[in-house]
Design a protein around this motif. Structure first.
Motif, mmCIF file in Angstrom:
data_model
loop_
_atom_site.group_PDB
_atom_site.id
_atom_site.type_symbol
_atom_site.label_atom_id
_atom_site.label_comp_id
_atom_site.label_asym_id
_atom_site.label_seq_id
_atom_site.Cartn_x
_atom_site.Cartn_y
_atom_site.Cartn_z
ATOM 1 N N THR A 20 0.799 -1.232 0.000
ATOM 2 C CA THR A 20 0.000 0.000 0.000
ATOM 3 C C THR A 20 0.834 1.287 0.000
ATOM 4 O OG1 THR A 20 -0.355 0.211 2.408
ATOM 5 C CG2 THR A 20 -1.921 -1.193 1.170
ATOM 6 N N HIS A 44 3.133 -5.870 -3.814
ATOM 7 C CA HIS A 44 1.674 -5.824 -3.968
ATOM 8 C C HIS A 44 1.048 -5.265 -2.690
ATOM 9 C CE1 HIS A 44 -2.401 -7.180 -4.807
ATOM 10 N NE2 HIS A 44 -2.401 -7.709 -3.609
ATOM 11 N N PRO A 45 0.101 -4.405 -2.739
ATOM 12 C CA PRO A 45 -0.474 -3.653 -3.858
ATOM 13 C C PRO A 45 -0.032 -2.188 -3.833
ATOM 14 C CG PRO A 45 -2.087 -3.710 -2.103
ATOM 15 C CD PRO A 45 -0.809 -4.336 -1.569
ATOM 16 N N TYR A 62 1.706 1.517 -5.419
ATOM 17 C CA TYR A 62 1.412 2.410 -6.540
ATOM 18 C C TYR A 62 2.704 3.137 -6.924
ATOM 19 C CZ TYR A 62 -0.399 6.485 -9.059
ATOM 20 O OH TYR A 62 -0.637 7.465 -9.997
ATOM 21 N N SER A 82 -2.026 -9.166 -9.299
ATOM 22 C CA SER A 82 -1.681 -8.062 -8.404
ATOM 23 C C SER A 82 -2.512 -6.838 -8.747
ATOM 24 C CB SER A 82 -0.196 -7.725 -8.538
ATOM 25 O OG SER A 82 0.121 -6.587 -7.778
ATOM 26 N N THR A 83 -2.899 -6.098 -7.732
ATOM 27 C CA THR A 83 -3.615 -4.840 -7.955
ATOM 28 C C THR A 83 -2.672 -3.643 -7.838
ATOM 29 O OG1 THR A 83 -4.271 -4.798 -5.627
ATOM 30 C CG2 THR A 83 -5.846 -5.747 -7.203
ATOM 31 N N SER A 84 -1.363 -3.919 -7.834
ATOM 32 C CA SER A 84 -0.402 -2.813 -7.884
ATOM 33 C C SER A 84 -0.628 -2.009 -9.152
ATOM 34 C CB SER A 84 1.031 -3.348 -7.880
ATOM 35 O OG SER A 84 1.353 -3.946 -6.659
ATOM 36 N N GLN A 85 -0.308 -0.725 -9.087
ATOM 37 C CA GLN A 85 -0.396 0.126 -10.271
ATOM 38 C C GLN A 85 0.987 0.671 -10.572
ATOM 39 O OE1 GLN A 85 -3.784 2.668 -8.792
ATOM 40 N NE2 GLN A 85 -4.291 2.504 -10.968
ATOM 41 N N MET A 101 0.315 -8.952 -13.383
ATOM 42 C CA MET A 101 -0.320 -7.636 -13.379
ATOM 43 C C MET A 101 -1.104 -7.395 -14.661
ATOM 44 S SD MET A 101 2.477 -4.988 -11.831
ATOM 45 C CE MET A 101 1.348 -3.638 -12.075
ATOM 46 N N SER A 135 1.201 -11.736 -17.136
ATOM 47 C CA SER A 135 0.581 -10.421 -17.065
ATOM 48 C C SER A 135 -0.122 -10.083 -18.366
ATOM 49 C CB SER A 135 1.653 -9.357 -16.780
ATOM 50 O OG SER A 135 2.294 -9.594 -15.553
#
Length: 176
Positions: free
Chosen positions: A45, A67-68, A70, A94-97, A135, A160
């Motif tokens: 985060t 993960h996760p 930004y 993964s919800t990483s950006q 991703m 990904s």
């Protein structure tokens, strides 16, 4: 937040952005002194923004995004790192950006600095500008072009869904 600053790291120095934290480089350069260094790790985060011509240099993993987290690299440069941006494998998607636009990633110096003690083996040129795992990502956009240069691989995408837009790849080739 670092604004219009310059920072030099020692060989085993590492920047770790804790969960929920935000790290901003605005017109700032961070590089290794005489040796490479591990790089910046974004814990879960955490957020990182590089903007306005900021530079990150001489790291094993310039940005290691767990993960996760930004990451946004806008109009900046990641030079002389084994991997510019790295997201490790994750169970599931993964919800990483990771957002990169108008930036340059590659080998700017004639060679890497000396390895730090315990640094993983690597070649003579960067392994990858960006390496993502598990991703969904779009790299680049409608603004300024991304440039990837003097790399073994421009982008490594494992398990990904990747879309690349408005990006240029030069002198990408096999590392001897």
């Amino acid at each position: 937040t670092f604004i219009n600053s310059t920072g030099y790291t020692s060989a085993n120095a590492q920047i770790i952005v804790l969960p929920g934290g935000t790290f901003v480089l605005d017109s700032t350069t961070i590089s290794g002194c005489a040796f490479m260094w591990p790089g910046i790790t974004l814990d879960t985060t955490a957020r990182m923004l590089m903007k306005k011509g900021s530079e990150l240099r001489d790291a094993n993993n310039g940005i290691h995004a767990l993960h996760p987290s930004y990451v946004e690299v806008a109009g900046s440069r990641i030079y002389d790192c084994v991997r510019g941006i790295y997201t490790p494998p994750f169970a599931g998607i993964s919800t990483s950006q990771v957002i990169v636009h108008g930036s340059k990633i590659g080998l700017d110096a004639s060679a890497f600095k000396q390895n730090y003690q315990g640094q993983p083996q690597h070649g003579l040129i960067p392994k990858a500008g960006v390496e993502i795992n598990n991703m969904v990502m779009t790299l680049g956009g409608s603004g300024q072009r991304n440039e990837f240069f003097k790399l073994n691989t421009g982008i490594v995408s494992n398990n990904s869904f990747l879309t690349v837009k408005n990006s240029e790849f030069r002198n990408v080739g096999y590392d001897t």
